[in-house]
Design a protein around this motif. Structure first.
Motif, PDB file in Angstrom:
ATOM      1  N   LEU A  20      91.459  80.623  35.394  1.00  0.00           N
ATOM      2  CA  LEU A  20      91.727  80.897  36.800  1.00  0.00           C
ATOM      3  C   LEU A  20      92.771  79.929  37.359  1.00  0.00           C
ATOM      4  O   LEU A  20      93.545  80.287  38.260  1.00  0.00           O
ATOM      5  N   SER A  21      92.834  78.725  36.832  1.00  0.00           N
ATOM      6  CA  SER A  21      93.780  77.724  37.341  1.00  0.00           C
ATOM      7  C   SER A  21      95.226  78.185  37.208  1.00  0.00           C
ATOM      8  O   SER A  21      96.099  77.724  37.943  1.00  0.00           O
ATOM      9  N   ALA A  32      89.296  75.845  38.959  1.00  0.00           N
ATOM     10  CA  ALA A  32      88.895  76.172  37.591  1.00  0.00           C
ATOM     11  C   ALA A  32      88.027  77.423  37.551  1.00  0.00           C
ATOM     12  O   ALA A  32      87.236  77.691  38.455  1.00  0.00           O
ATOM     13  N   GLY A  33      88.170  78.171  36.488  1.00  0.00           N
ATOM     14  CA  GLY A  33      87.358  79.361  36.282  1.00  0.00           C
ATOM     15  C   GLY A  33      87.861  80.132  35.076  1.00  0.00           C
ATOM     16  O   GLY A  33      88.858  79.755  34.443  1.00  0.00           O
ATOM     17  N   LEU A  34      87.173  81.223  34.765  1.00  0.00           N
ATOM     18  CA  LEU A  34      87.565  82.097  33.669  1.00  0.00           C
ATOM     19  C   LEU A  34      87.759  83.501  34.216  1.00  0.00           C
ATOM     20  O   LEU A  34      86.951  83.988  35.004  1.00  0.00           O
ATOM     21  N   VAL A  35      88.840  84.149  33.807  1.00  0.00           N
ATOM     22  CA  VAL A  35      89.134  85.526  34.210  1.00  0.00           C
ATOM     23  C   VAL A  35      89.011  86.397  32.967  1.00  0.00           C
ATOM     24  O   VAL A  35      89.697  86.160  31.968  1.00  0.00           O
ATOM     25  N   LEU A  36      88.140  87.398  33.050  1.00  0.00           N
ATOM     26  CA  LEU A  36      87.798  88.200  31.882  1.00  0.00           C
ATOM     27  C   LEU A  36      88.023  89.679  32.160  1.00  0.00           C
ATOM     28  O   LEU A  36      87.400  90.257  33.046  1.00  0.00           O
ATOM     29  N   GLY A  37      88.927  90.297  31.408  1.00  0.00           N
ATOM     30  CA  GLY A  37      89.072  91.741  31.464  1.00  0.00           C
ATOM     31  C   GLY A  37      88.006  92.383  30.592  1.00  0.00           C
ATOM     32  O   GLY A  37      87.752  91.918  29.474  1.00  0.00           O
ATOM     33  N   PHE A  38      87.395  93.448  31.066  1.00  0.00           N
ATOM     34  CA  PHE A  38      86.300  94.039  30.296  1.00  0.00           C
ATOM     35  C   PHE A  38      86.564  95.474  29.845  1.00  0.00           C
ATOM     36  O   PHE A  38      85.695  96.097  29.219  1.00  0.00           O
ATOM     37  N   ALA A  39      87.758  96.018  30.132  1.00  0.00           N
ATOM     38  CA  ALA A  39      87.982  97.434  29.842  1.00  0.00           C
ATOM     39  C   ALA A  39      88.824  97.693  28.608  1.00  0.00           C
ATOM     40  O   ALA A  39      88.922  98.837  28.158  1.00  0.00           O
TER      41      ALA A  39
END
Length: 517
Positions: free
Chosen positions: A474-475, A490-497
């Motif tokens: 995310l940063s 800070a963070g996590l970005v997750l595509g799920f498709a």
């Protein structure tokens, strides 16, 4: 939510006329929404029970219930326990300032009010490096735009739909039919605004699916959403102009504005969307870029109150709003929310749409829905770059839509994305040190989860890469001069498709093996 201090007039369904040959629930929703927005249904007005309204209009109760459900989803009405349904408390918009005539950066007169761009018509929209504002150059130097990942999709790539489900056999047949005997006029130089039939079908789709009262004449076809954003930057931004963008946000949009010479100002995003109070505090800002249907990357859906507040800001400042509806088809409860463009009564919103999130990214097919006075300038500016869009892709997409394949495919893609989202939520590794709980996901193709610190974010990403799993930090979505403390970015970005459920489970097992040691 507090009740209105002024007693509202009782609701009267007189004047609501429904065409029984069309979708009744959609018509009723649009009729009630219009009455809320224009003040005929004031805040605090009590609506009749669904059964009573159905009887008054002579339609089924289910049609009324569906209309009410959509009004609830978009924030127009609220339920009070034991006391029925009421029009929600919405902000009162201020009257717009006196309109002033000006020009776009191409030098073409629009007849519409703004105070943004006065570039020379001798070099329409083209800036040399010497005239790019120094702060924009600094932003570009310190905030390099990453190249989108290439190769086959894998978990958990962001921005990629389930294009393994695209009906390539149908597309191939339509493409072959086009080239078997193409109309000669389609092989000549085309309209720089795009194929007329395709524009008409897009307008019809947006009217039915988004509630946008637009026509084919307002649409300009582009080579994907990024070109649409770049066109907006070229025509609406002059060197030194202030542009407000969401922070964190879509960095490629920020780069397009910076190349045009803008001074970028990141505007915070909270649980209701972009902070309009912070936007209003930016002096001389008359252009805002937003992703209201599913904020990129936080996933926040902009509230109705915030949407109305943002529109009021544009009206007061005689500014523009660029609305990027990049994955608006993906809403998992109820119909897609009405975009800002559907609520815009002053011609302040430029709507960006794309086929890439429904079909596949390599299609490179997007569009702009513009206020009528801007269309000619945008089409002429695009003609300077590419003359017109590639012919067969437009023609095949038009036939794909006209034959009903597009609508069926959207339903298939929405079901697939929902199933893949559910798989991620169900099998996500629990109690990973420094990682927050997964959020509820009501829309879109990705989710964002918080991480305790920037150091921990980088550690988790490195471990994921070591086992072949793609996770975004995310940063990376923040402007470099953001005042927010580093650890709060800070963070996590997750595509799920991007991949099927089986591949998602395999990827999560790999993450568990390296994250939970």
């Amino acid at each position: 939510m507090p009740e209105s201090t002024t007693p509202a007039m009782p609701f009267n369904p007189a004047g609501i006329e429904l065409d029984r040959r069309q979708g009744l629930s959609l018509q009723l929703f649009q009729a009630l929404r219009l009455r809320v927005l224009d003040g005929r249904l004031g805040s605090g007005t009590r609506l009749p029970a669904s059964r009573d309204l159905a009887a008054a209009l002579g339609i089924s109760r289910n049609s009324v219930v569906r209309a009410y459900d959509q009004l609830y989803a978009e924030g127009y009405i609220e339920g009070r326990v034991g006391d029925g349904t009421y029009v929600a408390q919405l902000p009162q918009t201020q009257p717009a300032a006196k309109k002033l005539s000006t020009k776009l950066s191409t030098g073409f007169s629009t007849g519409l009010p703004t105070a943004l761009s006065t570039k020379s018509p001798n070099t329409p929209g083209i800036l040399s490096s010497k005239v790019i504002h120094s702060s924009a150059l600094q932003t570009l130097e310190h905030n390099h735009l990453p190249t989108p990942p290439s190769g086959p999709p894998r978990a958990f790539r962001v921005g990629v739909p389930a294009f393994d489900l695209f009906p390539f056999d149908v597309w191939a047949k339509l493409n072959a039919a086009f080239w078997r005997k193409p109309a000669l006029q389609q092989l000549c130089y085309g309209d720089p605004a795009g194929d007329e039939r395709l524009r008409g079908l897009i307008a019809a789709y947006l009217r039915s699916s988004r509630g946008m009262q637009c026509s084919a004449e307002q649409i300009v076809i582009t080579s994907g959403a990024q070109q649409a954003i770049s066109l907006c930057a070229q025509l609406l931004v002059e060197p030194g102009a202030v542009v407000g963008i969401e922070n964190p946000g879509y960095r490629a949009a920020g780069h397009a504005f910076a190349v045009a010479g803008a001074r970028l100002h990141g505007v915070p995003v909270d649980e209701e969307g972009i902070d309009c109070a912070a936007l209003a505090n930016l002096s001389d800002c008359r252009l805002a870029y937003v992703t209201p249907s599913h904020q990129y990357p936080t996933g926040v859906v902009m509230s109705l109150a915030r949407r109305l507040e943002l529109l009021a800001w544009a009206e007061r400042n005689q500014g523009w709003i660029i609305e990027d509806d990049y994955d608006g088809e993906y809403r998992y409860s109820g119909a897609p929310l009405a975009p800002l463009a559907a609520l815009d009564r002053e011609g302040r919103v430029l709507y960006v749409g794309t086929f890439g999130k429904v079909a596949f990214p390599a299609l490179r097919l997007g569009y702009l829905v513009l206020p009528a006075g801007l269309v000619q300038a945008f089409a002429r500016r695009r003609a300077v770059d590419v003359r017109h869009s590639e012919v067969s892709t437009q023609a095949v997409m038009a036939e794909f839509m006209a034959a009903g394949h597009f609508q069926r495919h959207i339903r298939r893609m929405r079901r697939a994305a929902l199933s893949r989202r559910n798989c991620l939520l169900a099998h996500w590794p629990k109690d990973v040190d420094g990682v927050g709980s997964l959020p509820a996901v009501a829309a879109g193709l990705h989710l964002t989860v918080s991480v305790s610190s920037l150091v921990r974010e980088r550690e988790l990403i490195a471990k994921a890469q070591s086992v072949g799993v793609e996770v975004n930090g995310l940063s990376n979505y923040w402007l470099p001069d953001s005042h927010t403390p580093a650890d709060q970015r800070a963070g996590l970005v997750l595509g799920f498709a991007a991949v099927p459920e089986a591949d998602i489970q395999v990827a999560l097992a790999r993450l568990r093996s390296v994250w939970c040691k």
